[in-house]
Design a protein around this motif. Structure first.
Motif, PDB file in Angstrom:
ATOM      1  N   VAL A  62      -8.630 -15.297 -10.615  1.00 50.83           N
ATOM      2  CA  VAL A  62      -8.149 -13.921 -10.673  1.00 50.83           C
ATOM      3  C   VAL A  62      -6.836 -13.790  -9.920  1.00 50.83           C
ATOM      4  N   CYS A  63      -6.061 -12.795 -10.323  1.00 50.69           N
ATOM      5  CA  CYS A  63      -4.762 -12.571  -9.703  1.00 50.69           C
ATOM      6  C   CYS A  63      -4.689 -11.147  -9.166  1.00 50.69           C
ATOM      7  N   ILE A  64      -4.260 -11.026  -7.928  1.00 48.66           N
ATOM      8  CA  ILE A  64      -4.132  -9.720  -7.280  1.00 48.66           C
ATOM      9  C   ILE A  64      -2.690  -9.568  -6.807  1.00 48.66           C
ATOM     10  N   SER A  65      -2.155  -8.344  -6.901  1.00 45.46           N
ATOM     11  CA  SER A  65      -0.779  -8.118  -6.494  1.00 45.46           C
ATOM     12  C   SER A  65      -0.721  -7.369  -5.164  1.00 45.46           C
ATOM     13  N   GLN A  66       0.204  -7.799  -4.310  1.00 46.99           N
ATOM     14  CA  GLN A  66       0.406  -7.097  -3.039  1.00 46.99           C
ATOM     15  C   GLN A  66       0.848  -5.648  -3.300  1.00 46.99           C
ATOM     16  N   ASP A  67       1.504  -5.417  -4.435  1.00 44.17           N
ATOM     17  CA  ASP A  67       1.952  -4.063  -4.767  1.00 44.17           C
ATOM     18  C   ASP A  67       0.794  -3.062  -4.821  1.00 44.17           C
ATOM     19  N   SER A  68      -0.421  -3.551  -5.097  1.00 48.01           N
ATOM     20  CA  SER A  68      -1.585  -2.646  -5.116  1.00 48.01           C
ATOM     21  C   SER A  68      -1.884  -2.095  -3.727  1.00 48.01           C
ATOM     22  N   PHE A  69      -1.279  -2.690  -2.720  1.00 45.79           N
ATOM     23  CA  PHE A  69      -1.604  -2.327  -1.341  1.00 45.79           C
ATOM     24  C   PHE A  69      -0.481  -1.552  -0.653  1.00 45.79           C
ATOM     25  N   TYR A  70       0.452  -0.968  -1.456  1.00 47.61           N
ATOM     26  CA  TYR A  70       1.404  -0.045  -0.837  1.00 47.61           C
ATOM     27  C   TYR A  70       0.598   1.073  -0.204  1.00 47.61           C
ATOM     28  N   ARG A  71       0.976   1.473   1.006  1.00 53.97           N
ATOM     29  CA  ARG A  71       0.182   2.516   1.668  1.00 53.97           C
ATOM     30  C   ARG A  71       0.617   3.902   1.184  1.00 53.97           C
ATOM     31  N   GLU A  72      -0.305   4.853   1.365  1.00 51.60           N
ATOM     32  CA  GLU A  72      -0.002   6.245   1.016  1.00 51.60           C
ATOM     33  C   GLU A  72       1.080   6.738   1.971  1.00 51.60           C
ATOM     34  N   LEU A  73       2.124   7.386   1.429  1.00 49.60           N
ATOM     35  CA  LEU A  73       3.218   7.840   2.280  1.00 49.60           C
ATOM     36  C   LEU A  73       2.903   9.204   2.894  1.00 49.60           C
ATOM     37  N   THR A  74       3.489   9.471   4.048  1.00 45.61           N
ATOM     38  CA  THR A  74       3.384  10.807   4.646  1.00 45.61           C
ATOM     39  C   THR A  74       4.283  11.737   3.819  1.00 45.61           C
ATOM     40  N   PRO A  75       4.101  13.061   3.921  1.00 46.22           N
ATOM     41  CA  PRO A  75       4.960  13.979   3.154  1.00 46.22           C
ATOM     42  C   PRO A  75       6.454  13.724   3.439  1.00 46.22           C
ATOM     43  N   ALA A  76       6.804  13.466   4.680  1.00 47.08           N
ATOM     44  CA  ALA A  76       8.220  13.217   5.027  1.00 47.08           C
ATOM     45  C   ALA A  76       8.721  11.934   4.356  1.00 47.08           C
ATOM     46  N   GLU A  77       7.875  10.907   4.344  1.00 47.73           N
ATOM     47  CA  GLU A  77       8.260   9.636   3.702  1.00 47.73           C
ATOM     48  C   GLU A  77       8.390   9.815   2.189  1.00 47.73           C
ATOM     49  N   LYS A  78       7.534  10.667   1.625  1.00 46.28           N
ATOM     50  CA  LYS A  78       7.598  10.932   0.167  1.00 46.28           C
ATOM     51  C   LYS A  78       8.946  11.527  -0.224  1.00 46.28           C
ATOM     52  N   LEU A  79       9.406  12.476   0.610  1.00 46.22           N
ATOM     53  CA  LEU A  79      10.712  13.100   0.348  1.00 46.22           C
ATOM     54  C   LEU A  79      11.816  12.049   0.385  1.00 46.22           C
ATOM     55  N   LYS A  80      11.726  11.176   1.386  1.00 47.23           N
ATOM     56  CA  LYS A  80      12.705  10.081   1.493  1.00 47.23           C
ATOM     57  C   LYS A  80      12.653   9.210   0.246  1.00 47.23           C
ATOM     58  N   ALA A  81      11.424   8.864  -0.187  1.00 47.08           N
ATOM     59  CA  ALA A  81      11.253   7.982  -1.349  1.00 47.08           C
ATOM     60  C   ALA A  81      11.886   8.591  -2.598  1.00 47.08           C
ATOM     61  N   GLU A  82      11.725   9.916  -2.758  1.00 49.61           N
ATOM     62  CA  GLU A  82      12.308  10.586  -3.934  1.00 49.61           C
ATOM     63  C   GLU A  82      13.820  10.460  -3.963  1.00 49.61           C
ATOM     64  N   LYS A  83      14.418  10.416  -2.764  1.00 48.80           N
ATOM     65  CA  LYS A  83      15.881  10.286  -2.695  1.00 48.80           C
ATOM     66  C   LYS A  83      16.314   8.820  -2.639  1.00 48.80           C
ATOM     67  N   GLY A  84      15.348   7.910  -2.763  1.00 48.01           N
ATOM     68  CA  GLY A  84      15.683   6.485  -2.707  1.00 48.01           C
ATOM     69  C   GLY A  84      16.003   6.028  -1.303  1.00 48.01           C
ATOM     70  N   GLN A  85      15.468   6.764  -0.297  1.00 48.82           N
ATOM     71  CA  GLN A  85      15.793   6.408   1.089  1.00 48.82           C
ATOM     72  C   GLN A  85      14.613   5.842   1.858  1.00 48.82           C
ATOM     73  N   PHE A  86      13.564   5.488   1.131  1.00 47.45           N
ATOM     74  CA  PHE A  86      12.427   4.869   1.818  1.00 47.45           C
ATOM     75  C   PHE A  86      12.443   3.369   1.546  1.00 47.45           C
ATOM     76  N   ASN A  87      12.202   2.597   2.589  1.00 46.55           N
ATOM     77  CA  ASN A  87      12.276   1.141   2.447  1.00 46.55           C
ATOM     78  C   ASN A  87      10.933   0.538   2.014  1.00 46.55           C
ATOM     79  N   PHE A  88      10.785   0.354   0.695  1.00 50.43           N
ATOM     80  CA  PHE A  88       9.558  -0.235   0.142  1.00 50.43           C
ATOM     81  C   PHE A  88       9.529  -1.750   0.294  1.00 50.43           C
ATOM     82  N   ASP A  89      10.597  -2.317   0.809  1.00 51.88           N
ATOM     83  CA  ASP A  89      10.655  -3.775   0.954  1.00 51.88           C
ATOM     84  C   ASP A  89      10.421  -4.218   2.393  1.00 51.88           C
ATOM     85  N   HIS A  90      10.013  -3.253   3.221  1.00 53.12           N
ATOM     86  CA  HIS A  90       9.725  -3.533   4.641  1.00 53.12           C
ATOM     87  C   HIS A  90       8.231  -3.855   4.777  1.00 53.12           C
TER      88      HIS A  90
END
Ligand code: UZR
Ligand code: MG
Length: 256
Positions: A62-90
């Motif tokens: 079986v194959c599992i992806s680390q992408d399935s384990f992105y954590r739920e963002l806080t509301p402030a982080e969500k806003l950042k993500a919408e503007k492309g300002q959240f670091n998903f590669d950290h």
């Protein structure tokens, strides 16, 4: 456990935790930069092992992806993500405790459930979980699967897919636009501000931990065949050789 993920344990006739034939699976980590071909390498390995058209419960690999384990963002982080300002590669963008716990469960032969992640909304998909049944071989792929020593040490074999960065960018741009609902400006800004620097800081330095480096990714059919042969040898030997004794599952709890 966080995110409401529950795990059901299976017990053998002797009351002990039971995996496939009571043995720990062979756990393979597959890392490499974004769009390096990690998922495709895993797919090829599964195809060559005749696993793709099988029922999930019957699969030996079986194959599992680390992408399935992105954590739920806080509301402030969500806003950042919408503007492309959240670091998903950290490394902190992932629920690393859940990754560690899940891999430990997998090594213990325990059936476990993993979350689903939606790149379009940058969030976990509610009520959508995938059950991972005990298997002989488990592939775990992602950009930072070798970053934390506690997670890295769990793998029996570590592969690094080494595809040149122009090729990766050329693949990433259309993929993000088509599959992840982004526009060109957003994709290139995110790439320059986060994806490329984080690759250099967090992902590339983990290449040195790999047992096998696969240049050119999925195009490298020779490397893939060698790895597949190694897995076949493992599967055919598992009656005689147990990897349980060398399993790193009991090396400790927690990431810190
Ligand atoms: P692979 N990613 C997103 O684009 N959006 C998200 O909500 C979560 C993750 C990207 C992430 C990383 N970076 O580069 C990539 N960004 O998914 C990892 N920005 O996936 O290994 O398949 O490229
Ligand atoms: Mg991928």
């Amino acid at each position: 456990m966080n995110m409401g993920i529950t795990r059901k344990m299976s017990f053998g006739f002797n009351g002990k935790l039971n995996g496939v034939e009571g043995k720990t699976p062979f756990l393979i980590g597959v890392s490499g930069g974004t769009a390096s071909g990690k998922s495709t390498v895993c797919k090829r390995i599964m195809e060559k092992l005749g696993q793709v058209d099988m029922d999930h419960m019957e699969r030996q690999v079986v194959c599992i992806s680390q992408d399935s384990f992105y954590r739920e963002l806080t509301p402030a982080e969500k806003l950042k993500a919408e503007k492309g300002q959240f670091n998903f590669d950290h490394p902190d963008a992932f629920d690393n405790d859940l990754i560690l716990q899940t891999l430990q469960d997998i090594l213990a032969g325990i059936k476990c459930e993993i979350p689903a992640y939606d790149y379009r909304t940058n969030s976990l998909v509610k009520d959508q979980i995938t059950t991972i049944y005990p298997a002989d071989v488990v592939l775990f792929e992602g950009i930072l699967v070798f970053y934390f020593p506690k997670i890295r040490d769990l793998f029996h074999m570590k592969l690094f897919v080494d595809t040149d960065s122009d090729t990766r960018l050329a693949r990433r741009v259309p993929r993000d636009i088509k599959e992840r609902g982004r526009d060109l400006d957003y994709v290139l800004n995110q790439y320059m501000n986060f994806v490329k620097p984080a690759f250099e800081e967090f992902c590339l330095p983990t290449k040195k931990f790999a047992d096998v480096i696969i240049p050119r990714g999925a195009d490298n059919t020779v490397a893939i065949e060698l790895i597949v042969q190694h897995i076949r040898d493992f599967l055919s030997n598992r009656g005689r050789v147990t990897v349980e004794s060398e399993s790193p599952v009991n090396r400790g709890e927690g990431l810190s």
